[in-house]
Design a protein around this motif. Structure first.
Motif, PDB file in Angstrom:
ATOM      1  N   PRO A  73       0.832  -1.213   0.000  1.00 46.71           N
ATOM      2  CA  PRO A  73       0.000   0.000   0.000  1.00 46.71           C
ATOM      3  C   PRO A  73       0.863   1.259   0.000  1.00 46.71           C
ATOM      4  O   PRO A  73       1.826   1.365   0.752  1.00 46.71           O
ATOM      5  CB  PRO A  73      -0.796  -0.118   1.309  1.00 46.71           C
ATOM      6  CG  PRO A  73      -0.730  -1.556   1.690  1.00 46.71           C
ATOM      7  CD  PRO A  73       0.553  -2.091   1.138  1.00 46.71           C
ATOM      8  N   GLY A  74       0.519   2.198  -0.866  1.00 45.08           N
ATOM      9  CA  GLY A  74       1.196   3.484  -0.897  1.00 45.08           C
ATOM     10  C   GLY A  74       2.539   3.502  -1.606  1.00 45.08           C
ATOM     11  O   GLY A  74       3.170   4.554  -1.707  1.00 45.08           O
ATOM     12  N   MET A  75       2.982   2.356  -2.094  1.00 50.38           N
ATOM     13  CA  MET A  75       4.285   2.317  -2.766  1.00 50.38           C
ATOM     14  C   MET A  75       4.127   2.746  -4.219  1.00 50.38           C
ATOM     15  O   MET A  75       3.142   2.419  -4.874  1.00 50.38           O
ATOM     16  CB  MET A  75       4.869   0.903  -2.693  1.00 50.38           C
ATOM     17  CG  MET A  75       6.270   0.789  -3.272  1.00 50.38           C
ATOM     18  SD  MET A  75       7.509   1.907  -2.553  1.00 50.38           S
ATOM     19  CE  MET A  75       7.665   1.235  -0.892  1.00 50.38           C
ATOM     20  N   THR A  76       5.103   3.490  -4.695  1.00 51.45           N
ATOM     21  CA  THR A  76       5.118   3.927  -6.089  1.00 51.45           C
ATOM     22  C   THR A  76       6.474   3.574  -6.693  1.00 51.45           C
ATOM     23  O   THR A  76       7.434   3.283  -5.969  1.00 51.45           O
ATOM     24  CB  THR A  76       4.918   5.448  -6.200  1.00 51.45           C
ATOM     25  OG1 THR A  76       6.048   6.101  -5.583  1.00 51.45           O
ATOM     26  CG2 THR A  76       3.631   5.902  -5.523  1.00 51.45           C
ATOM     27  N   GLU A  77       6.552   3.642  -8.007  1.00 47.26           N
ATOM     28  CA  GLU A  77       7.826   3.401  -8.703  1.00 47.26           C
ATOM     29  C   GLU A  77       8.881   4.393  -8.201  1.00 47.26           C
ATOM     30  O   GLU A  77      10.032   4.028  -7.967  1.00 47.26           O
ATOM     31  CB  GLU A  77       7.645   3.560 -10.216  1.00 47.26           C
ATOM     32  CG  GLU A  77       6.806   2.478 -10.865  1.00 47.26           C
ATOM     33  CD  GLU A  77       7.615   1.255 -11.274  1.00 47.26           C
ATOM     34  OE1 GLU A  77       8.851   1.244 -11.099  1.00 47.26           O
ATOM     35  OE2 GLU A  77       6.997   0.290 -11.766  1.00 47.26           O
ATOM     36  N   ALA A  78       8.484   5.659  -8.038  1.00 54.01           N
ATOM     37  CA  ALA A  78       9.436   6.684  -7.606  1.00 54.01           C
ATOM     38  C   ALA A  78       9.961   6.398  -6.197  1.00 54.01           C
ATOM     39  O   ALA A  78      11.167   6.517  -5.931  1.00 54.01           O
ATOM     40  CB  ALA A  78       8.782   8.065  -7.652  1.00 54.01           C
ATOM     41  N   LYS A  79       9.058   6.012  -5.280  1.00 52.00           N
ATOM     42  CA  LYS A  79       9.487   5.678  -3.913  1.00 52.00           C
ATOM     43  C   LYS A  79      10.435   4.491  -3.922  1.00 52.00           C
ATOM     44  O   LYS A  79      11.455   4.486  -3.235  1.00 52.00           O
ATOM     45  CB  LYS A  79       8.279   5.358  -3.021  1.00 52.00           C
ATOM     46  CG  LYS A  79       7.518   6.558  -2.525  1.00 52.00           C
ATOM     47  CD  LYS A  79       6.433   6.088  -1.571  1.00 52.00           C
ATOM     48  CE  LYS A  79       5.517   7.219  -1.163  1.00 52.00           C
ATOM     49  NZ  LYS A  79       4.403   6.756  -0.303  1.00 52.00           N
ATOM     50  N   LEU A  80      10.081   3.470  -4.698  1.00 50.01           N
ATOM     51  CA  LEU A  80      10.922   2.287  -4.763  1.00 50.01           C
ATOM     52  C   LEU A  80      12.304   2.638  -5.305  1.00 50.01           C
ATOM     53  O   LEU A  80      13.324   2.208  -4.760  1.00 50.01           O
ATOM     54  CB  LEU A  80      10.261   1.205  -5.619  1.00 50.01           C
ATOM     55  CG  LEU A  80      11.111  -0.044  -5.894  1.00 50.01           C
ATOM     56  CD1 LEU A  80      11.580  -0.690  -4.596  1.00 50.01           C
ATOM     57  CD2 LEU A  80      10.324  -1.039  -6.732  1.00 50.01           C
ATOM     58  N   ASP A  81      12.347   3.419  -6.362  1.00 47.07           N
ATOM     59  CA  ASP A  81      13.635   3.798  -6.945  1.00 47.07           C
ATOM     60  C   ASP A  81      14.482   4.585  -5.948  1.00 47.07           C
ATOM     61  O   ASP A  81      15.703   4.401  -5.871  1.00 47.07           O
ATOM     62  CB  ASP A  81      13.430   4.606  -8.229  1.00 47.07           C
ATOM     63  CG  ASP A  81      12.898   3.749  -9.370  1.00 47.07           C
ATOM     64  OD1 ASP A  81      13.053   2.504  -9.310  1.00 47.07           O
ATOM     65  OD2 ASP A  81      12.316   4.311 -10.320  1.00 47.07           O
ATOM     66  N   HIS A  82      13.833   5.448  -5.156  1.00 50.27           N
ATOM     67  CA  HIS A  82      14.561   6.215  -4.137  1.00 50.27           C
ATOM     68  C   HIS A  82      15.146   5.279  -3.080  1.00 50.27           C
ATOM     69  O   HIS A  82      16.309   5.414  -2.689  1.00 50.27           O
ATOM     70  CB  HIS A  82      13.642   7.250  -3.491  1.00 50.27           C
ATOM     71  CG  HIS A  82      14.314   8.055  -2.424  1.00 50.27           C
ATOM     72  ND1 HIS A  82      15.214   9.056  -2.699  1.00 50.27           N
ATOM     73  CD2 HIS A  82      14.230   7.971  -1.071  1.00 50.27           C
ATOM     74  CE1 HIS A  82      15.663   9.568  -1.551  1.00 50.27           C
ATOM     75  NE2 HIS A  82      15.078   8.928  -0.559  1.00 50.27           N
ATOM     76  N   ILE A  83      14.336   4.321  -2.618  1.00 49.59           N
ATOM     77  CA  ILE A  83      14.801   3.370  -1.603  1.00 49.59           C
ATOM     78  C   ILE A  83      15.966   2.544  -2.147  1.00 49.59           C
ATOM     79  O   ILE A  83      16.983   2.361  -1.480  1.00 49.59           O
ATOM     80  CB  ILE A  83      13.640   2.452  -1.156  1.00 49.59           C
ATOM     81  CG1 ILE A  83      12.602   3.267  -0.371  1.00 49.59           C
ATOM     82  CG2 ILE A  83      14.150   1.290  -0.313  1.00 49.59           C
ATOM     83  CD1 ILE A  83      11.285   2.559  -0.142  1.00 49.59           C
ATOM     84  N   LEU A  84      15.819   2.043  -3.370  1.00 53.18           N
ATOM     85  CA  LEU A  84      16.884   1.232  -3.959  1.00 53.18           C
ATOM     86  C   LEU A  84      18.173   2.024  -4.124  1.00 53.18           C
ATOM     87  O   LEU A  84      19.273   1.474  -3.984  1.00 53.18           O
ATOM     88  CB  LEU A  84      16.429   0.651  -5.306  1.00 53.18           C
ATOM     89  CG  LEU A  84      15.342  -0.415  -5.225  1.00 53.18           C
ATOM     90  CD1 LEU A  84      14.879  -0.812  -6.623  1.00 53.18           C
ATOM     91  CD2 LEU A  84      15.827  -1.633  -4.446  1.00 53.18           C
TER      92      LEU A  84
END
Length: 197
Positions: free
Chosen positions: A143-154
């Protein structure tokens, strides 16, 4: 006692593998769970975090979304937060190790084991790993995860390939759960045999 460190990038199945070690009788220190407890209702860090980042706590403790908005992308704010959180987690980890000092094997589940230098605290390292497409699918289903958030975390995490290269053991988590469980059991058997020798 052998101290085994468990790590892996987001979405790789680390929590599932940690639970498997616990089911096999290995005491597990879950750094994320400790952080949640310390930041939860009546948690020891709530007042300090509120003082440092006003408006980020409430009745249920730290409001993780509000705190994330305040610190993500702000290196100085992140360092101030880590200066509060890391020593508290370290104290909890030391208490865990003392409490389980008679065990042949314990597991420290530390998400940023390599990134924050915690690898020096362990005797052996297990990395959980899955194919990039499996990882992305798992994380984007949250929930609430986006491609942009994932890329930032990675971008903040060490690449999976480098983690695997630095590991003593790699547990693949992209297949059936029983295959993963078999890998966990083989590692436990190997390490307990080593502890006994």
């Amino acid at each position: 006692m052998i101290v085994l460190g468990l790590t892996g990038s987001i979405g790789m199945g680390k929590s599932t593998v940690a639970a498997m070690f616990a089911e096999e009788g290995v005491p597990v220190f879950d750094a994320d769970a400790v952080v949640h407890r310390l930041q939860g209702p009546e948690g020891m860090l709530v007042a300090e975090i509120e003082a440092a980042f006003p408006g980020t706590t409430g009745e249920r403790g730290v409001m993780r979304g509000a705190l994330a908005e305040r610190v993500l992308g702000d290196g100085e704010a992140m360092r101030r937060l880590e200066a509060l959180v890391h020593p508290a987690v370290a104290r909890e980890r030391e208490a865990f190790l003392v409490a389980h000092r008679e065990q042949p094997l314990v597991l420290l589940d530390i998400p940023l084991l390599f990134e924050k230098g915690s690898w020096s605290l362990v005797d052996r390292i297990v990395v959980v790993s899955a194919a990039p497409e499996v990882q992305r699918a798992r994380v984007l289903a949250r929930p609430g995860m986006t491609e942009a958030k994932l890329d930032h975390i990675l971008a903040l995490q060490m690449p999976d390939s480098e983690k695997r290269a630095r590991a003593d053991y790699v547990i693949p988590t992209g297949g059936p759960l029983e295959e993963t469980r078999d890998s966990v059991r083989r590692i436990i058997a190997c390490l307990e045999a080593r502890a006994d020798s």
